[in-house]
Scaffold this active site. Structure first.
Site, mmCIF file in Angstrom:
data_model
loop_
_atom_site.group_PDB
_atom_site.id
_atom_site.type_symbol
_atom_site.label_atom_id
_atom_site.label_comp_id
_atom_site.label_asym_id
_atom_site.label_seq_id
_atom_site.Cartn_x
_atom_site.Cartn_y
_atom_site.Cartn_z
ATOM 1 N N ILE A 95 -39.173 36.502 19.811
ATOM 2 C CA ILE A 95 -38.862 35.401 18.876
ATOM 3 C C ILE A 95 -38.369 34.144 19.613
ATOM 4 O O ILE A 95 -38.498 33.036 19.086
ATOM 5 C CB ILE A 95 -37.842 35.866 17.813
ATOM 6 N N GLY A 141 -32.717 47.301 14.078
ATOM 7 C CA GLY A 141 -32.440 47.841 15.410
ATOM 8 C C GLY A 141 -31.116 48.585 15.392
ATOM 9 O O GLY A 141 -30.980 49.627 14.740
ATOM 10 N N ASP A 187 -30.110 39.286 19.379
ATOM 11 C CA ASP A 187 -28.981 38.360 19.540
ATOM 12 C C ASP A 187 -28.811 38.005 21.023
ATOM 13 O O ASP A 187 -28.695 36.818 21.403
ATOM 14 C CB ASP A 187 -27.730 39.064 18.981
ATOM 15 N N ASN A 211 -23.980 39.390 14.368
ATOM 16 C CA ASN A 211 -22.918 40.188 13.736
ATOM 17 C C ASN A 211 -21.881 39.198 13.208
ATOM 18 O O ASN A 211 -21.929 38.012 13.542
ATOM 19 C CB ASN A 211 -22.335 41.202 14.727
HETATM 20 N N1 AR6 Z 1 -37.738 39.105 19.618
HETATM 21 C C1 AR6 Z 1 -38.033 39.690 18.421
HETATM 22 N N2 AR6 Z 1 -37.470 40.847 18.020
HETATM 23 C C2 AR6 Z 1 -36.594 41.448 18.855
HETATM 24 C C3 AR6 Z 1 -36.244 40.901 20.127
HETATM 25 C C4 AR6 Z 1 -36.860 39.683 20.495
HETATM 26 N N3 AR6 Z 1 -36.600 39.092 21.666
HETATM 27 N N4 AR6 Z 1 -35.330 41.730 20.708
HETATM 28 C C5 AR6 Z 1 -35.135 42.767 19.858
HETATM 29 N N5 AR6 Z 1 -35.897 42.603 18.742
HETATM 30 P P1 AR6 Z 1 -31.269 44.221 16.652
HETATM 31 P P2 AR6 Z 1 -29.766 44.421 14.104
HETATM 32 C C6 AR6 Z 1 -36.003 43.451 17.551
HETATM 33 O O1 AR6 Z 1 -30.659 45.483 17.137
HETATM 34 O O2 AR6 Z 1 -30.334 45.775 13.855
HETATM 35 C C7 AR6 Z 1 -26.687 42.896 17.974
HETATM 36 O O3 AR6 Z 1 -25.816 43.440 18.919
HETATM 37 C C8 AR6 Z 1 -35.531 44.862 17.628
HETATM 38 O O4 AR6 Z 1 -36.522 45.683 18.248
HETATM 39 O O5 AR6 Z 1 -31.381 43.083 17.582
HETATM 40 O O6 AR6 Z 1 -29.730 43.426 12.991
HETATM 41 C C9 AR6 Z 1 -25.976 41.911 17.054
HETATM 42 O O7 AR6 Z 1 -24.983 41.176 17.734
HETATM 43 C C10 AR6 Z 1 -35.359 45.198 16.148
HETATM 44 O O8 AR6 Z 1 -36.615 45.541 15.565
HETATM 45 O O9 AR6 Z 1 -30.475 43.647 15.332
HETATM 46 C C11 AR6 Z 1 -25.389 42.831 16.033
HETATM 47 O O10 AR6 Z 1 -24.177 43.409 16.488
HETATM 48 C C12 AR6 Z 1 -34.913 43.869 15.542
HETATM 49 O O11 AR6 Z 1 -35.172 42.880 16.544
HETATM 50 C C13 AR6 Z 1 -26.423 43.909 15.877
HETATM 51 O O12 AR6 Z 1 -27.121 43.947 17.119
HETATM 52 C C14 AR6 Z 1 -33.441 43.815 15.166
HETATM 53 O O13 AR6 Z 1 -32.706 44.619 16.070
HETATM 54 C C15 AR6 Z 1 -27.431 43.570 14.810
HETATM 55 O O14 AR6 Z 1 -28.296 44.653 14.643
#
Ligand code: AR6
Length: 174
Positions: free
Chosen positions: A11, A123, A34, A24
């Site tokens: 992204i 995630g 993030d 978060n």
């Molecule tokens: N581009 C697109 N999607 C991505 C990327 C990227 N570069 N990197 C990961 N994903 P998550 P959440 C996907 O865990 O579940 C953080 O620590 C990933 O594979 O990033 O909302 C925050 O600070 C998954 O499908 O977010 C919060 O504490 C999706 O993005 C917590 O994680 C979301 O995964 C939020 O958890």
């Protein structure tokens, strides 16, 4: 109806007005998407996040959204939203829908024409993917957001397939 596109990839490379961060409530960075957004945006993003008013360290309660500038990213804005933690949220469906809705509303308030979303909560926060896809696409297809080009940046094949299936079942090709 506005356009909704599904893209496989990172992204942080999105050429849109606003990139949505799955943050978060503290809004000071974390893991997953993030971390990738903060890494690509550079230290300015953390410093503008710190300026967002906080109550007891909480800048963005679950389901709400906040907007900041975007540091080195190509986007004008980062819209931060804290999606639900699936296991601990009493009403994760409402919280996830609110995250999408509040992010889209902020984008419109700031005259954005295009916005990129990750799969919020899918995630670390453990949201079941099929249910998340249904909610995400349901909110994004509301007529209120028809002026926006909405792009979902999805990271893996399984999530792509589920999102594509959901979009096609609602009569929109991707
Ligand atoms: N581009 C697109 N999607 C991505 C990327 C990227 N570069 N990197 C990961 N994903 P998550 P959440 C996907 O865990 O579940 C953080 O620590 C990933 O594979 O990033 O909302 C925050 O600070 C998954 O499908 O977010 C919060 O504490 C999706 O993005 C917590 O994680 C979301 O995964 C939020 O958890």
């Amino acid at each position: 109806m506005g356009t909704i596109n599904i893209i496989q990839g990172d992204i942080t490379t999105a050429k849109v007005d606003a990139i949505v961060n799955a943050a978060n409530p503290r809004m000071l960075g974390g893991g997953g998407v993030d971390a990738a957004i903060h890494r690509a945006a550079g230290p300015e993003l953390l410093s503008v996040c710190k300026k967002v008013p906080a109550i007891n360290g909480i800048r963005c309660p679950f389901g709400e959204a906040r907007i900041t500038s975007a540091g080195n990213l190509a986007a004008k804005y980062v819209i931060h939203t804290a999606g639900p933690i699936y296991q601990s949220d009493k009403t994760p469906q409402q919280t996830l829908a609110a995250s999408y809705q509040n992010a889209l509303t902020l984008a419109l308030d700031h005259h954005c024409k295009s916005i990129a979303f990750p799969a919020i909560s899918c995630g670390i926060y453990g949201y079941p993917i099929e249910e998340a896809a249904e909610i995400a696409i349901d909110v994004c297809q509301r007529p209120d957001y028809s002026g926006l080009n909405i792009q979902f940046y999805l990271f893996n094949d399984a999530i792509m397939a589920i999102w594509n299936r959901e979009l096609i079942s609602r009569g929109q090709s991707c």
